[in-house]
Scaffold this active site. Sequence first.
Site, PDB file in Angstrom:
ATOM      1  N   LYS A  26       0.117   5.587   2.532  1.00  0.00           N
ATOM      2  CA  LYS A  26       0.162   6.298   3.821  1.00  0.00           C
ATOM      3  C   LYS A  26      -0.318   5.415   4.967  1.00  0.00           C
ATOM      4  O   LYS A  26      -0.971   5.872   5.894  1.00  0.00           O
ATOM      5  CB  LYS A  26      -0.724   7.547   3.763  1.00  0.00           C
ATOM      6  N   CYS A  27       0.014   4.145   4.925  1.00  0.00           N
ATOM      7  CA  CYS A  27      -0.467   3.167   5.900  1.00  0.00           C
ATOM      8  C   CYS A  27       0.701   2.669   6.744  1.00  0.00           C
ATOM      9  O   CYS A  27       1.839   2.633   6.280  1.00  0.00           O
ATOM     10  CB  CYS A  27      -1.106   2.007   5.123  1.00  0.00           C
ATOM     11  N   GLY A  28       0.415   2.247   7.958  1.00  0.00           N
ATOM     12  CA  GLY A  28       1.453   1.646   8.787  1.00  0.00           C
ATOM     13  C   GLY A  28       2.033   0.384   8.171  1.00  0.00           C
ATOM     14  O   GLY A  28       3.153  -0.025   8.501  1.00  0.00           O
TER      15      GLY A  28
END
Length: 164
Positions: A36-38
């Site tokens: 769930k990270c950029g």
Amino acid sequence: MSDLLDVPVTTLQGRATTLRELAGGGPALVVNVASKCGLTPQYSQLETLHEEFSPRGFTVVGVPCNQFMGQEPGSAEEIAEFCSATYGVTFPMTEKVEVNGEGAHPLFQQLTTAPDAAGEAGDVQWNFEKFLVDRDGSVVARFRPMIQPDAPEVRTAIEAVLPG
């Protein structure tokens, strides 16, 4: 300090192993990953590196970590499903671990002693920090999270540890 390649790790499927076994005795790029990270799209480039160089004995090893703003909240099954369905990940993954602090996994206790290109060692800065380990268990390069897996300096470092 024990040999980095023989530090016990557990796969995402719950099987006890070592980095040596996961890497098949060859060099590996060990990466702390998050769903769930950029920077999560780096999974695509990591898989491309794994596919391109695995015939020459190279392996990417993903190590899920939830220490950075809770960006890897899922269970082992959810992580495996996400990586497979979203990015077609085929490289080995370990169970979710901590990479910094008192609870840091022994693998990262050793990896983080290696300096990056600026000569800085110490804590992992964020998701998708990359450690290139040669077949002898030496950390030969460390790439901070913003360096893309297919950046020229990463590819050059990988080529340098592969057999001719």
